[in-house]
Design an enzyme around this catalytic site. Sequence first.
Site, short mmCIF file in Angstrom:
data_model
loop_
_atom_site.label_atom_id
_atom_site.label_comp_id
_atom_site.label_asym_id
_atom_site.label_seq_id
_atom_site.Cartn_x
_atom_site.Cartn_y
_atom_site.Cartn_z
CG ASP A 138 -28.17 5.88 -6.74
OD1 ASP A 138 -27.07 6.06 -7.29
OD2 ASP A 138 -29.23 6.40 -7.13
CG HIS A 145 -29.00 15.61 -9.76
ND1 HIS A 145 -29.97 15.52 -10.73
CD2 HIS A 145 -29.41 14.77 -8.76
CE1 HIS A 145 -30.91 14.65 -10.35
NE2 HIS A 145 -30.59 14.19 -9.15
NE ARG A 154 -35.30 21.79 -0.24
CZ ARG A 154 -35.13 20.59 -0.82
NH1 ARG A 154 -36.09 19.71 -0.81
NH2 ARG A 154 -33.98 20.29 -1.42
CD GLU A 210 -31.68 9.63 -10.88
OE1 GLU A 210 -30.96 8.81 -10.26
OE2 GLU A 210 -32.41 10.46 -10.31
CD GLU A 212 -27.11 7.43 -10.52
OE1 GLU A 212 -26.34 6.81 -9.74
OE2 GLU A 212 -28.30 7.69 -10.24
CG ASP A 244 -31.17 5.35 -10.03
OD1 ASP A 244 -31.92 4.36 -9.94
OD2 ASP A 244 -31.11 6.24 -9.16
NE ARG A 248 -36.57 11.92 -11.93
CZ ARG A 248 -35.41 11.63 -11.36
NH1 ARG A 248 -35.38 11.24 -10.09
NH2 ARG A 248 -34.30 11.71 -12.03
CD GLN A 251 -37.35 10.10 -6.91
OE1 GLN A 251 -37.38 10.02 -8.13
NE2 GLN A 251 -36.28 10.54 -6.27
CE LYS A 264 -34.28 7.55 -7.61
NZ LYS A 264 -33.45 8.25 -8.59
CB THR A 268 -30.54 -0.19 -11.49
OG1 THR A 268 -31.45 0.30 -10.50
CG2 THR A 268 -29.33 0.73 -11.57
CB THR A 370 -28.32 12.33 -11.32
OG1 THR A 370 -29.34 11.39 -11.02
CG2 THR A 370 -28.54 12.94 -12.69
CD GLU A 384 -30.47 17.70 -13.07
OE1 GLU A 384 -29.52 18.50 -12.97
OE2 GLU A 384 -30.30 16.46 -13.12
MN MN Z 1 -29.73 7.87 -8.75
#
Ligand code: MN
Length: 439
Positions: A138, A145, A154, A210, A212, A244, A248, A251, A264, A268, A370, A384
């Site tokens: 991936d 993204h 950050r 996600e 993708e 995907d 969160r 993760q 993850k 999938t 993504t 997002e």
């Molecule tokens: Mn992904």
Amino acid sequence: MPDLNETHSAALRSWLASAHAPDSDFPIQNLPFGVFRRRGSGEPFRGGVAIGDAVLDLAAAHAAGLFDGEAAAAAGAAATPTLNALMARGPRAWSALRLALSRVLRVGASAERTARACLVPQTDAELGLPAQVGDYTDFYTSIHHATRVGRQFRPDNPLLPNFKWVPIGYHGRTSSLVVSGHDVVRPVGQLMLPGADRPQLAPCRRLDFELELAIWVGPGNVLGERIDIGDADAHVFGIGLLNDWSARDIQSWEYQPLGPFLGKNFLTTVSPWIVTLEALAPFRVPFTRPEGDPPPLAYLDSPRNRIAGAIDIRMEASIETAAMCAAARAPVRLARTSYRHAYWTVAQMVAHHTVGGCNLQPGDLFGSGTQSGPALEESGSMLELSEGGQRPFALPGGETRGFLEDGDDVILHAHCEREGFARIGFGTCRGVVRPARAT
Ligand code: MN
């Protein structure tokens, strides 16, 4: 525009009228490959080609003698339960089969009667995972993204300095790859909740999708020998959709220092149909970088990549909640974007993946990462769209979503369109969220 031929002509018509319905994903200019069997038949899976509302059975077509020469050999390779053998044969074989398919499916074809006998209605077809996937990687190719997600963690330094130099990726899991329609059971994992002093094992609370693309590898390379970017397209069979699914909260606790793991690997989902690079040729667009960004290193650069490395694939994600389903409401679009916004191209992914000598094999799968565009409503994930759950997304009927809830059906679609060419689509990649198993 590179590599256009008679199969791309907008004037072509199939004798199968449904191929040219205004909303059909599968006109005669598309001809995507998948594997199928008649639903409930217990038959073996075999290769098929989507045309209108039907599947052309490649095993039956091959046995009926519809094709000659290289096309016949390619159809024979596709008459098996997975497309790996067809993928291994390379672009000349794929192109010969595409041309032969175009000629037997078009208006006036002498083989119409024989070909008609090889059609199965898509409503009667069970579609399978197109290939036996040896390895799944991936990537993380959307700068929009990466920036929006990075900003949540950050605010002063959202994009890490390697992003503009390295096509970032990680090695994923193949055993939990499924085809569209498979339920996604909410995973259980370690959660470190705000204010807690230790993690707990609990169902994921921040389940996400996600948006993708699935990039399917054709012929591989020998271990130790890299694929030059100039040859990269010859190693790519085609492109489908990929979701995907991401936990969160699992993760965010587990990902340092080695990256995603249980957040993850629980599932999938890919779409059943693979649109070939040849079918996508009319929708190629230049690969560009914003003014002032560093040019790619030489091994990630080629004239062809600059001229036509990107592809304008219009992608979208929709949701149908359980309440919407009960009220017979139509799915609502969450986001749409285009693959043209990706910071790295398919050819760059292939060149980078192999530059250290790693060997690809037929049927390997890349996730594009993504895909999100510059605007918030072009975001390919709930992370997002809801800004980490801070701004829940409003749905008709008064519901809101920060992340996915049980019963939500997430539906991915994509298509390509361009003046002077037939619109082609990718079909559907969907899955319904089911409650977690007991901890
Ligand atoms: Mn992904």
